[in-house]
Design an enzyme around this catalytic site. Structure first.
Site: not given
Lengths: 324, 324, 324, 324
Positions: C89, C109, C120, C124, C231
């Protein structure tokens, strides 16, 4: 026994009903469904519902149209692979819901695990029962002298008697005053009409942290295992560990392959740092290596050596059998 | 039909098995369990598992030992109360798990909802199917001229024919080249032994966003309703709304009292700002009120007036019946 | 260079402003604030803002009124203790915000890490740029023959030439058709007034997964380290690893003591199962032990032996220096 | 005053340091940074750190390369738009960290908000201070007679005197026994060498729920607003509302445009159900409408009419001024 006969009857009524379902079921867990598994002096853990099991983990990992399971050996191997490589999402596909009765100070530790859903009995809305936790004599521990956050030897004799007396007397008095301040017609009390009675949300503040509360707690299998890994650990406070131990056994009933992998990789396993790995590799090559060679602190060096020298009490033969 | 006969058989095999359980079951949801409910041209939604229902919401809200439910009227009233006052935690006590097949661009919107568990079919590990989304002619919309983030009229005639041709031809070519780069013995292709074949994790980048993927998606009832509230809204893109519509109907089967409260308070309801409330109160008192009186922007003023002037298409008589 | 001169100027304008603050600041991170650190062919990572550093971890762990820090040696020891014992924490008390430009298949991913905040660029609402990822020749890997989810040797020669041609041609064509379907007056295109133009939210579906998108991504230090652990691992796909590598270096600048502990305990460390520990203990005692003695699968046995026999490339002398 | 002179000095030391940064700063919030803002009799809220402000919301919503802000009027309009349409993610891009001292029963309500990071002062490791909450006379409320979860009139006279006496005496006794059981050389106590002293993690259970604890609490702006919306509401318990009120004012300093939109759309606004909207629309058209026409329960009908008839105390003229 922590339950009233009325509560016990409600549980029996639930258990008596069997219906038909197309869902995956787990007979070993159904066997104890709704039952109050005792913990501490007045607490319990009850499994209320569940969704999925080992095969749901497999099904999700394979994103299958059907059951997803193949031979037991392959399923066990896949589950072990997922656990070993921290592929945790398939374990999130199983959920379990518990009803738990627990002391407030335990509830305060428990609630720090945020990835669960909780509904707690409301002391703003309702009146708490007169039940508080008093440790068993063997758990009345002194402060550890070596570890600021831990327990030492058991307190006994006159000192123990005095502690038990203080804990019990203070809790009883706190509850008596709670009832007096509430001034309600409950549990045999007669309301004094000359007094208004304090709001429940205020009166409760007089109760101490060993009083029992209860909640519904729902969690997925991944987050449950993380909770149990931390809370069944020797560093966890005994009282919450008592709950974790009982819940760990419900996991064994619910998802035995996942349980076996968890006991092997998490509970019985250990994380080695880069420095720790270096020590192990050098020793296996027969090279001497000192604490200073790898730049460890004395505490960390001691922890490592304790880990590597541990005797057979945790050897592989005590682990759950694998299907291959 | 989106399923192969093999997949269809796997589903039938699952549906054929009925076992006994002590858990709460929901026959209306069991009736469609595992079935592929079609969405768009190749997609589907399948309910794979569930836990709880309306009575589990009630049981958790009451932290009960038994079923927790009282008379249907009281349960409905409690559920409406919880929904009205944003007491959301009891709705978290129910979970549902879906298997969904959906275009990648829809998956990209969907995954923004973080409070769910997901296992997606891996295009690093496996080969994607040759299935891509082509809109129905009535959903081939032009860009809205009034709203930068929305659709206008339907595109038709030669322009539509050209769009369909581009979408289809590009997707087919992308897939053919995907297969060529992979160079694997699958789906009737014969591997060219003179080439190594590109890694799957790289080859997939040639596919376009209308190709279908699939995943297991598990969510609790509270978070599902939030997802459906946003994604069944008229402002959501049609393609994800198509999924939300089908899923909303699974909620109606699963937890009808919760569904009814949700339709009333969320889907059919509206949030009024302090300024909006001020307008309503003044008008109800017969006072004139202008946009400048309350300091609203033109767009907000128009939204408010549209909301208040809406005709009976959303009147109370079309709401689910209440048990009282 | 991935940025236009206009974008570059915006960044320089931000960097030019220095103001005064009472907050904790980290000069090493301020040095690169707002700059676009290049990743892959068109991508970047930009550090936009941060909160806290090593001393904020210490301050939170001590719940202090002041800075909380003591001597550097004690702070380093406390941070190592927290990391070693999974007291996670305090690491949540630091936050960092990135602006990232990345291929859509990498974004897919990345977004699986749910414990972060994301905004993002909306396709649209806006039009995506004509930028797509093409691997460098040395990263054009074949499918692994030993591991279904991995890369093998580099593809070269005619096969590579063909792959590059397919990737590039298909992406260019997809973008040309995207623009044609949009039919908007942008980027030198002239709108054909005889056509309506397809809605942006639909036209985008023609783009392939190697097109670039961008987002703001904010995460706390604990969750960032978990992301980087997974990653930056050798099992992660190269393209996302390229981002993790650059971000790991921003952590080194931001919180060097935490970085050092992380490299030791997570990146350079390893988890031993109970069976694995049993093997190590027996070998250190000089006992022979076979795979069957501990019930490991062949794959797991091989992984364990590879781990224990690894040579000095990861020895302690290459770890960050400790202050004691 | 809740702080010791040593603690006060630590705070002054922190405040005295000013450094240079390229990050966004908020002078109005810096003005109170680190200061203890008093709440209840011994509690406080301290702002320890922050990241972002209104312009970071705008910057993230626009996924910009630079500051992202345009004219103040446009920024305010965008923030109002985001708030009105539940586009919540840009508000997640700002974080704030508080140090809070609060009674344990308040902490138990507070911690139910799971989307924050917390480090609490450990009573396993340390000894709690002798500080407990006693309400001011005007907040010593009786149980509500109309609402099972609420407060009624103020308790006064002899009853109040008795309640104050019980609360104070019990807390003092609980603390005295806590110290006796601990048997440590602290705060002027002399350890009795004939006794071991009870472990801290056990002794604390004798303390009551009005004792103060403290924690570091970090949250993003979106989740903070949700917390404040629920906890500054008239239905929230007064004691936690006292904290919410102080924190709401820190938001006003930190992100004034977001604060203004929040006050308008959330705090001052209301959600109308479909049935409620139907009532409003019919009345605005001059039609009579009864409770039975729309199928509302008596309680809901009363709530709606109270809402619509509320007088000018919440009219628009009291809302924060808009920049247009």
């Amino acid at each position: 026994m922590p339950l009233s006969s009325h509560e016990q009857q409600e549980i029996e009524d639930l258990r008596a009903v069997q219906t038909s379902t197309r869902r995956l079921t787990v007979p070993d867990l159904e066997a104890i469904l709704y039952q109050a598994l005792p913990v501490l002096d007045h607490g319990f853990v009850r499994v209320i519902d569940y969704m999925g099991s080992d095969s749901a983990v497999v099904q999700a990992a394979r994103v299958s149209y059907g059951a997803g399971t193949k031979r037991a050996r392959q399923d066990a191997g896949l589950i072990r692979y997922l656990m070993r490589h921290a592929h945790t999402t398939p374990f999130e596909m199983c959920d379990i819901k518990y009803h738990v009765k627990l002391p407030i100070f335990v509830a305060r530790q428990w609630i720090r695990h945020r990835t669960a859903s909780v509904n707690e009995y409301s002391a703003r809305y309702s009146i708490l029962d007169n039940e508080f936790y008093i440790p068993e004599p063997e758990h009345l521990a002194a402060q550890s002298t070596s570890n600021r956050q831990g327990r030492g030897d058991v307190v006994s004799g006159d000192e123990a008697a005095r502690v038990f007396d203080l804990l019990r007397t203070d809790a009883e008095q706190a509850y008596a005053h709670y009832e007096e301040m509430l001034n309600e017609d409950v549990q045999g009390n007669v309301r004094d009409e000359s007094r208004q009675g304090l709001a429940r949300e205020l009166a409760r503040m007089n109760l101490s942290l060993n009083f029992y509360t209860q909640w519904y707690w729902k969690v997925n299998l991944h987050n449950l295992l993380h909770f149990l890994w931390l809370r069944s650990d020797a560093h966890a406070q005994y009282e919450i560990r008592a709950y974790a131990t009982v819940m760990l056994d419900t996991v064994r009933r619910w998802a035995p392959l996942t349980y076996a992998a968890f006991m092997d990789y998490r509970v019985g396993g250990a994380n080695l740092s880069a420095r720790g790995l270096d020590v192990v590799r050098r020793r296996l090559r027969g090279e001497p290596v000192t604490r200073r060679d790898v730049g460890m602190s004395p505490a960390e060096w001691r922890e490592l050596n304790d880990l590597l020298a541990a005797d057979d009490t945790s050897d592989s033969s005590q682990l759950p059998l694998l299907p291959y």
